[in-house]
Design a protein around this motif. Structure first.
Motif, mmCIF file in Angstrom:
data_model
loop_
_atom_site.group_PDB
_atom_site.id
_atom_site.type_symbol
_atom_site.label_atom_id
_atom_site.label_comp_id
_atom_site.label_asym_id
_atom_site.label_seq_id
_atom_site.Cartn_x
_atom_site.Cartn_y
_atom_site.Cartn_z
ATOM 1 N N ARG A 151 0.820 -1.204 0.000
ATOM 2 C CA ARG A 151 0.000 0.000 0.000
ATOM 3 C C ARG A 151 0.852 1.250 0.000
ATOM 4 N NH1 ARG A 151 -4.599 -1.728 3.041
ATOM 5 N NH2 ARG A 151 -5.677 -3.107 1.599
ATOM 6 N N THR B 135 -4.188 -0.075 9.994
ATOM 7 C CA THR B 135 -5.408 0.527 9.456
ATOM 8 C C THR B 135 -5.551 2.024 9.754
ATOM 9 O OG1 THR B 135 -6.652 -0.156 11.425
ATOM 10 C CG2 THR B 135 -6.696 -1.652 9.519
ATOM 11 N N HIS B 136 -4.500 2.640 10.295
ATOM 12 C CA HIS B 136 -4.569 4.079 10.606
ATOM 13 C C HIS B 136 -3.260 4.770 10.229
ATOM 14 C CE1 HIS B 136 -7.695 2.340 13.168
ATOM 15 N NE2 HIS B 136 -8.322 3.479 12.932
ATOM 16 N N TYR C 43 0.268 5.418 0.669
ATOM 17 C CA TYR C 43 -0.614 6.487 1.123
ATOM 18 C C TYR C 43 0.031 7.784 0.682
ATOM 19 C CZ TYR C 43 -2.322 2.638 3.866
ATOM 20 O OH TYR C 43 -2.810 1.411 4.244
ATOM 21 N N PRO D 199 -11.579 5.813 2.752
ATOM 22 C CA PRO D 199 -10.825 6.249 3.933
ATOM 23 C C PRO D 199 -11.554 7.416 4.607
ATOM 24 C CG PRO D 199 -9.719 6.953 1.918
ATOM 25 C CD PRO D 199 -10.872 6.091 1.508
ATOM 26 N N VAL E 91 -5.332 6.211 -1.189
ATOM 27 C CA VAL E 91 -4.899 4.863 -0.838
ATOM 28 C C VAL E 91 -4.647 4.162 -2.167
ATOM 29 C CG1 VAL E 91 -5.496 2.704 0.303
ATOM 30 C CG2 VAL E 91 -6.334 4.876 1.238
ATOM 31 N N VAL F 228 -10.435 0.529 2.423
ATOM 32 C CA VAL F 228 -9.534 1.217 1.506
ATOM 33 C C VAL F 228 -10.264 2.049 0.452
ATOM 34 C CG1 VAL F 228 -7.612 -0.359 1.843
ATOM 35 C CG2 VAL F 228 -9.266 -0.815 0.022
ATOM 36 N N LYS G 147 -9.993 7.403 -2.087
ATOM 37 C CA LYS G 147 -9.463 8.729 -1.785
ATOM 38 C C LYS G 147 -10.446 9.486 -0.918
ATOM 39 C CE LYS G 147 -11.033 10.730 -6.146
ATOM 40 N NZ LYS G 147 -10.627 11.401 -7.371
ATOM 41 N N VAL H 118 -7.964 3.782 7.392
ATOM 42 C CA VAL H 118 -7.884 3.211 6.050
ATOM 43 C C VAL H 118 -8.300 1.739 6.040
ATOM 44 C CG1 VAL H 118 -6.180 4.860 5.211
ATOM 45 C CG2 VAL H 118 -5.398 2.760 6.333
#
Length: 182
Positions: A3, A47-48, A5, A82, A17, A79, A31, A76
């Motif tokens: 991933r 996830t953050h 970001y 977000p 993302v 995905v 997004k 996130v």
């Protein structure tokens, strides 16, 4: 991992993302558009994501102006969608942090629930209506902001550490001997 970001900025902050499972064919998964931008993104957990940047707002000429320092935490886990879980704005326009140009100035310890950023905080005072000059007076504070951070509670100010005050001329972060670098 797989991933990416990323934040871009024109008038609002698209937080992207991106899937990098196939590096030859990156794919935007989701997004989030919101005011402000993040100069630095840091993982909180799987996830953050924590963002440090500037808040923005419309100005009187129809454009966009930067405001204070912005701390944000993004979720996130979905995905495709977000979300911004929490945000804090520190100071008025002219406020700055070394984190915005030096990631080593960012201190985060998840185990201790501790996030620390150095800051130059500008607080603009209104000017009395009867004065001839309409330029607001700036109170400047130098030091560090210490926050607790969890996805459930967001940012909780634990305290500040003052390193100086004053009204010296500001050209860029690092131009005052009162500024905390890290």
């Amino acid at each position: 991992g797989d991933r990416l970001y990323m934040v871009t900025f024109k008038r609002i902050d698209p937080f992207f993302v991106i899937d990098l499972a196939d590096p030859a064919k990156p794919k935007i998964l989701g997004k989030l558009k919101l005011p402000g931008y993040s100069d630095y993104l840091h993982p909180y957990d799987a996830t953050h994501i924590i963002g440090v940047g500037k808040e923005t707002g419309s100005n009187e000429w129809g454009g966009v102006s930067t405001k204070g320092i912005k701390l944000a935490i993004f979720d996130v886990s979905d995905v495709e969608h977000p979300t911004q879980v929490d945000k804090v704005e520190i100071g008025d326009p002219g406020s700055d942090s070394a984190v915005l140009s030096d990631h080593k100035a960012f201190l985060f310890d998840k185990g201790k629930n501790l996030l620390v950023i150095p800051a130059r905080v500008v607080q603009n005072e209104a000017v009395a209506a009867d004065t001839k000059v309409r330029v607001p007076r700036q109170n400047i504070w130098y030091g560090a902001y210490v926050c607790g951070l969890t996805p459930e509670n967001g940012f909780v100010l634990k305290g500040t550490v003052q390193h100086g005050t004053g009204s010296d001329q500001y050209y860029y972060y690092g131009s005052s001997q009162n500024e905390v670098k890290r």
